[in-house]
Every structure is written in structure tokens, then in C-alpha cells.
Design an enzyme around this catalytic site. Structure first.
Site, PDB file in Angstrom:
ATOM      1  CB  SER A  77      35.043  35.780  53.896  1.00 44.63           C
ATOM      2  OG  SER A  77      34.351  34.616  53.418  1.00 44.63           O
TER       3      SER A  77
ATOM      4  CG  ASN B  34      33.158  39.798  41.588  1.00 39.71           C
ATOM      5  OD1 ASN B  34      32.002  39.744  40.912  1.00 39.71           O
ATOM      6  ND2 ASN B  34      33.413  38.468  41.540  1.00 39.71           N
ATOM      7  CD1 TRP B  35      29.547  45.113  43.606  1.00 39.54           C
ATOM      8  CD2 TRP B  35      28.224  46.214  42.175  1.00 39.54           C
ATOM      9  NE1 TRP B  35      29.808  46.405  43.990  1.00 39.54           N
ATOM     10  CE2 TRP B  35      28.846  47.178  43.264  1.00 39.54           C
ATOM     11  CE3 TRP B  35      27.257  46.590  41.284  1.00 39.54           C
ATOM     12  CZ2 TRP B  35      28.469  48.677  42.673  1.00 39.54           C
ATOM     13  CZ3 TRP B  35      27.091  48.003  40.892  1.00 39.54           C
ATOM     14  CH2 TRP B  35      27.603  48.923  41.974  1.00 39.54           C
ATOM     15  CE  LYS B  36      31.473  36.675  44.406  1.00 40.11           C
ATOM     16  NZ  LYS B  36      31.960  35.587  45.179  1.00 40.11           N
TER      17      LYS B  36
ATOM     18  CG  HIS C  89      35.555  34.632  40.361  1.00 39.10           C
ATOM     19  ND1 HIS C  89      34.865  33.772  40.959  1.00 39.10           N
ATOM     20  CD2 HIS C  89      35.531  35.578  41.371  1.00 39.10           C
ATOM     21  CE1 HIS C  89      34.572  34.145  42.319  1.00 39.10           C
ATOM     22  NE2 HIS C  89      34.970  35.345  42.564  1.00 39.10           N
TER      23      HIS C  89
ATOM     24  CD  GLU D 151      31.492  32.989  42.930  1.00 35.91           C
ATOM     25  OE1 GLU D 151      31.213  34.078  42.007  1.00 35.91           O
ATOM     26  OE2 GLU D 151      31.646  33.158  43.989  1.00 35.91           O
TER      27      GLU D 151
ATOM     28  CD  GLU E 149      38.606  36.296  44.441  1.00 38.65           C
ATOM     29  OE1 GLU E 149      38.085  37.130  45.169  1.00 38.65           O
ATOM     30  OE2 GLU E 149      37.753  35.426  43.979  1.00 38.65           O
TER      31      GLU E 149
ATOM     32  N   GLY F 146      33.676  40.627  47.435  1.00 41.25           N
ATOM     33  CA  GLY F 146      32.240  39.976  47.192  1.00 41.25           C
ATOM     34  C   GLY F 146      31.168  40.607  47.883  1.00 41.25           C
ATOM     35  N   GLY F 147      30.501  39.792  48.784  1.00 40.88           N
ATOM     36  CA  GLY F 147      29.312  40.073  49.502  1.00 40.88           C
ATOM     37  C   GLY F 147      29.600  41.489  50.255  1.00 40.88           C
TER      38      GLY F 147
ATOM     39  N   GLY G 189      32.647  33.440  50.127  1.00 40.33           N
ATOM     40  CA  GLY G 189      31.303  33.404  50.751  1.00 40.33           C
ATOM     41  C   GLY G 189      30.977  32.523  51.723  1.00 40.33           C
TER      42      GLY G 189
HETATM   43  P1  13P Z   1      33.264  37.049  49.173  1.00 38.93           P
HETATM   44  O1  13P Z   1      33.992  38.340  49.542  1.00 38.93           O
HETATM   45  O2  13P Z   1      31.613  37.010  49.301  1.00 38.93           O
HETATM   46  O3  13P Z   1      33.694  35.747  50.154  1.00 38.93           O
HETATM   47  O4  13P Z   1      33.453  36.923  47.596  1.00 38.93           O
HETATM   48  C1  13P Z   1      35.012  36.665  47.392  1.00 38.93           C
HETATM   49  C2  13P Z   1      34.847  36.895  45.910  1.00 38.93           C
HETATM   50  O5  13P Z   1      34.784  35.596  45.363  1.00 38.93           O
HETATM   51  C3  13P Z   1      35.191  38.079  45.175  1.00 38.93           C
HETATM   52  O6  13P Z   1      35.419  37.628  43.688  1.00 38.93           O
END
Ligand code: 13P
Length: 248
Positions: free
Chosen positions: A209, A9-11, A94, A96, A164, A230-231, A170
Site C-alpha cells: 500500500s 509490480n503491475w501484477k 512474492h 501471492e 512486504e 502494486g496498485g 492491497g
Molecule cells: P499494493 O501496493 O497494491 O499493496 O501491492 C504491494 C505489492 O504486493 C507489490 O509487490
């Protein structure tokens, strides 16, 4: 047997140049054979990503979609449009989206229905906050989110659920493999009670993470069927190593 699935997930990250560089590394990496792999860039990068992944084993998804297929919904993108472009997946619910855009379980449910109708495979995200976990409410919160999103849906054969925990996103704080497995087991048990969901065949991803150095022990858990990353998905070497841990 559930095939492991690793989704990036590149956000809200990337440029045309960084997307091209990242995918150049990913599509040529030998470790990419094994688990199923998907990447979810922003809407604006989707055509570029779809084109660069066309000859590869990497499938492509969006990070959200509208609950409607067309009409006067300024700024929205319909699931039918994503399917028409060639997307296979869509991440829905998600944390977010829930946190910054006030998405309710009812809206997530409407988006799932629209996505499935358009032929997309929904990756439905659930997870508790740190306060909720500390109050002993984690399982209750997650089961209520699943209930609100999934009950009454038709055709959930292609459903993927991502657990999640909000406190792990993050932050560098990962749920321990035990904590993650316990919740995944609970989610699978809960899905078993929802009509139309084949709980044993539904893939449950862990997200929060996930990194190269913790992926293998997460994937070793019996109810963890992959990761939503994510990251670490923005760094080619990290993502390739996570995929490698799933292939092992
Ligand atoms: P991180 O891997 O950056 O913690 O993000 C997880 C995430 O929200 C994937 O959708």
C-alpha cells in the site's frame, strides 16, 4: 550510498492499450530522473514494455520465473529467456506466489539461483501475515524466509530484498514508517550474517500500500531504499509522485 529504487509490480493487470497509455505518461515525466525505476508487467506484455522503455531510464523486469533454464516445464518461463528479451529484474517469492501457488522457500531459492545464473537481478520478497505479526513472530518469519532463500547462494551482488508485510498488500494498511524501518534494520542485520551478501550495499525495498501520500516518510527511513509498488503503479500520476518522493 545506495541509490533508491522504485519498482512497479503491475501484477495480473493491463491490456496492450493500457500499457501503452501508462508508459507514454511515465517515459515523458520529468520526475523520472533521480531514483532508479523499473516496471514489471505480465510476461505477455514484456516485449511491448521493453520496446516502449528502450530509450528511457526505466528498466524492466518479470514477476516470476522458472527454476530451470529450459526443458519440459509446460507453462513456465525460463530466466534465460527473460534475460534474452532484455529484462533486468525478476521478482521472486512474492507472497501471492507463496499463497496461491504454494511456493516454498526451497523453490524460491532455486529460482534465485537460476535467475542469477541467467544474469537477472532478483528482487526477493519476504513478509509476515497479520496473524504472525500479532503473535510476535514477524522477525522470526522474515529471517527464516531470508535464510531459506539466500543461504548457500553464490553471487548475490545484485540482490534486492523487498519487505512486504502480507497484511499491508492491497489492503490500504501501510506499515508505519517506524514498523517498516524496524524490520528493514532487522533484515539488514540478518543479511550481514549470510555469507556472500554485502548487507550494507543491498537495497531493501518496502512494499504494501505504498502511495503518493506515504512514500516520502517511508523513503526518509535510513534502511528503506525504495519501494515495490502494486496498485499505485498502475496509475501514472500516483507512480510519478512516488518516484518524485524518492527523488526529493
Ligand atoms: P499494493 O501496493 O497494491 O499493496 O501491492 C504491494 C505489492 O504486493 C507489490 O509487490
Amino acid at each position: 550510498m545506495r541509490q533508491l529504487l522504485v519498482v512497479g509490480n503491475w501484477k495480473m493487470n493491463g491490456s496492450r492499450a493500457s500499457v501503452a497509455a501508462l508508459l507514454e505518461s511515465l517515459v515523458s515525466a520529468p520526475a523520472m530522473a533521480g531514483p532508479e525505476i523499473a516496471v514489471c508487467p505480465t510476461y505477455v506484455h514484456l516485449p511491448q514494455v521493453l520496446s516502449l522503455c528502450a530509450e528511457s531510464a526505466i528498466s524492466v523486469g518479470a514477476q516470476d520465473c522458472s527454476h530451470m533454464q529450459s526443458g519440459a516445464y509446460t507453462g513456465e518461463v525460463a530466466p534465460a529467456m527473460l534475460a534474452d528479451l532484455g529484462c533486468r529484474w525478476v521478482i521472486l517469492g512474492h507472497s501471492e506466489r507463496r499463497q496461491y501457488h504454494g511456493e516454498s522457500d526451497a523453490l524460491v531459492a532455486a529460482k534465485i539461483a537460476a535467475a542469477v545464473e541467467a544474469g537477472l537481478q532478483p528482487i526477493v520478497c519476504v513478509g509476515e501475515t497479520r496473524e504472525q505479526r500479532e503473535a510476535g513472530e514477524a522477525e522470526h518469519v522474515v529471517s527464516a524466509q531470508l535464510d531459506g532463500a539466500l543461504r548457500g547462494q553464490v553471487n548475490l551482488d545484485s540482490l534486492v530484498v523487498a519487505y512486504e508485510p502480507v497484511w499491508a498488500i492491497g489492503t490500504g494498511l501501510t506499515a508505519t514508517p517506524r514498523q517498516a524501518q524496524d524490520m528493514h534494520e532487522c533484515i539488514r542485520g540478518y543479511l550481514d550474517g549470510i555469507e556472500g551478501v554485502a548487507a550494507g550495499a543491498t537495497r531493501l525495498l518496502y512494499g504494501g500500500s505504498v502511495k503518493a501520500d506515504n512514500a516520502a516518510e517511508l523513503f526518509a527511513q535510513p534502511d528503506i531504499d525504495g519501494a515495490l509498488v502494486g496498485g499505485a503503479a498502475l496509475k501514472a500520476a500516483e507512480f510519478i509522485a512516488i518516484v518524485g518522493a524518492a527523488a526529493a
